[in-house]
Design an enzyme around this catalytic site. Sequence first.
Site, PDB file in Angstrom:
ATOM      1  CD  GLU A  38     -16.963   2.984 -37.858  1.00 29.86           C
ATOM      2  OE1 GLU A  38     -17.498   4.024 -38.252  1.00 29.86           O
ATOM      3  OE2 GLU A  38     -16.277   2.921 -36.826  1.00 29.86           O
TER       4      GLU A  38
ATOM      5  CE1 TYR B 295     -25.173   5.420 -24.478  1.00 27.78           C
ATOM      6  CE2 TYR B 295     -24.119   3.296 -24.109  1.00 27.78           C
ATOM      7  CZ  TYR B 295     -24.869   4.138 -24.904  1.00 27.78           C
ATOM      8  OH  TYR B 295     -25.319   3.703 -26.119  1.00 27.78           O
TER       9      TYR B 295
END
Length: 604
Positions: free
Chosen positions: A312, A520
Site C-alpha cells: 500500500e 459487500y
Amino acid sequence: MNSNGIVNKYSNTPVSKSSDAIFVKTTIPRKREELLKWNGWGYKDSRFLVKDGIIHFSGSRYPIGELSLPYFTQWVEDVLGVDLSKPHTSKDQPVEEECPYPLISNDNYKQIVHLNVPFSTKGIDRLMRAHGHTVYDIYTLKESFFDRIPDVVLWPSCHGDVVKIVDAADKNNMVVIPFGGGTSVTGAVECPKDEMRTIISLDTSQMNKILWVDRENLVICCESGIIGQDLERELHTMGFTVGHEPDSYEFSSLGGWVATRASGMKKNTYGNIEDLLVHVKMVTPKGVLEKNCQVPRMSCGPDFNHIVLGSEGCLGVITEVILKIRPLPKMKKYGSVVFPDFESGVRCMREVAKQRCQPASIRLMDNAQFKFGQSLRPVPGYFGLIFDGLKKLYIKKIKGFNFDSICVMTLLFEGDVKDVQMQEKKIYEIGSKFGGIPAGQTNGERGYMLTFVIAYIRDLGLEFNVLAESFETSVPWDRAVSLCRNVKYVVGEECKKLNIEHYLMAARVTQTYDAGCVIYFYFGYNYSNIKNPVEVYEQIEEKARDEIIESGGSISHHHGVGKIRRKWYPGTISAIGVQLFKATKQELDPRNVFACGNILKSKL
C-alpha cells in the site's frame, strides 16, 4: 522565500502567486484531466442527472446510457426521501489561487528539475492526486478543501525514472506517495496533515506499456501504471486475457492491484492478484526488491513477493509486474437464479463451493439490493411490459415467492463450449435443490454490467444530500448469514439513535472460497438534517466494522487497509506482526520517504 518565490520546506510561508510559471517547465500528460472528473467518479461524459423530474444517465459508454430511469427515480424518492426538485449545488473547480501553495525548498526544486522528469505544481494537478474515492474525499471536493495536498506531481515514464525520483527523495528529505488510478476507497493517497516535508505525488500513468509477452510460458510483463481495461483490450487483440476484473477495472492500475492485494469478479477462474503474480519489481530507498529469476514457484524461505503485495505504498513504488495470462475463452455466457430468500441463496452458494464447480463469477444480491437493481431498468416497450408481468406472475403466483424476500444470483460462465454447458447444467441443478429457479441470461448480464455503473450514483446522491459508500469483508461460511443480519441490525440501530429516517443498507455475496465467502455492504443515508454528515457516516461504518470483526469477518478482503482501517490492523496480525512490519519498514525505508501513513501511522 527566495526571489523565485520558492518556499523553504520548514516554513509555512507560501509561494508567491506570480511564480507559478517557473514550476511548469516540461510537457505534462493530460489524459486523466481530459477524460475524468476532477471531483467525482469516472468519465466526464457519464453521469446520472435529472431532466424534467426524471433521472437519466448520460453518454453511450454503458448499457443504460441516454435512457430515462423512472423506476430509479421513484426508488430514490421512496427509499432515500429525496426531493429531486431541490438539488444541492457543489462548488466549482477551484482556480489556482484557491489551492494550497506547494511547500518546496530551493534545493529540492533544483533536484526535481535535474531529474528531467515531467512535473507540475499547478493546483489542479496536485488536487486531483490528493484523494481517492472515500466518502470524505468526494464530499470534501464538493464542499470545501483538503488541509494538505501534494506539493509536486512527477510523471516517470519508466523504471529508471522511478529509481532516480526515490533516490533524490531519500537524499533530500522528501516524501513520495505513489499514485496509480486514484480509485482507492481507504484514504491511501491522502497526505498526512502534519507532514511538512515536500510531498511528491509519483503518478505512474505514463508507465503504461506492455514490455513483452511470452506466448510459450503464458506470462506478460507490464509497467505498473497500465490501467486494467487497457491491458485487457491489448491482450484481446493477441488472443489472451489476464481475467482480473475488479469493479474499478476501467480506472484502476496494475500497480494498485498488487499494492492492495486486489481481487476481481472472475477470480474463480483466473485467481486473485496473488495467484496471477509471477514476478514484481519494487523500488525502495535501499534499492530494488525483486527475485533473481522468473519461475512458477520457489522454496527458499519467505516469499518476498508478499512483502510487495499489500504494501500500500508504505515501502516503495511498484514499477514492473509479470502476470500469468490465459487464452481467451471460446464461450462466454451469463445466467441468473431467483431464490425465495437470502438464506436459500447462501446455502446454494455454499454447496457450489463444496463441489468446486464455481463459474467465473457467482454473486448473490439480497432483497434490498435486488430491488435497487430492478429500479435501474429502463421503461420497457409494450411487449416488455407483458413479459415483465408474466415473470412477476410466475414468481409470485406459481412459485409462491414473496417480492419482499426474494433475491437473485447472477452468473458468468467462461471456457470451452462443453465445459460451460456442463457447468451451467450443474449450477442450475444445485440451485433447484435450494428452491431456486433460472431467471435467464439477460438478468445475469445486466446484473454484472450494472456493477460498473453503481459507482456513479454517489455523485448524484451528493447533489441531493445523500452520502453512500460500500465496504467489504470475508467470512467463514457458517457465519455469513449471521454476520449480514448482525451488521444490518447495528446500522439500523445507529440510524435510529441519530434520527436518520431514510437510508439504504444492502448486502451481496460477491465471491466464494472453500472456507468462506466475501460480503459487500452498501450503505447510504439522507443527511438533510445532519450537521456533520461525513463524521456521522464514518461513525456508523466504524460501528459496522466493529460488528463485522465481532461476527467473525475480516477488516478487508480486497480494498486494503489504508488509513481508514488501520485501527483494526494490530488486532488482526498480533503485536509480533506489527513489530515485524515495522522492522521491514525500517530496513527498506529508514528515513520514512514513503510516509503515506497507510496500515500503520507514518512515524515509526
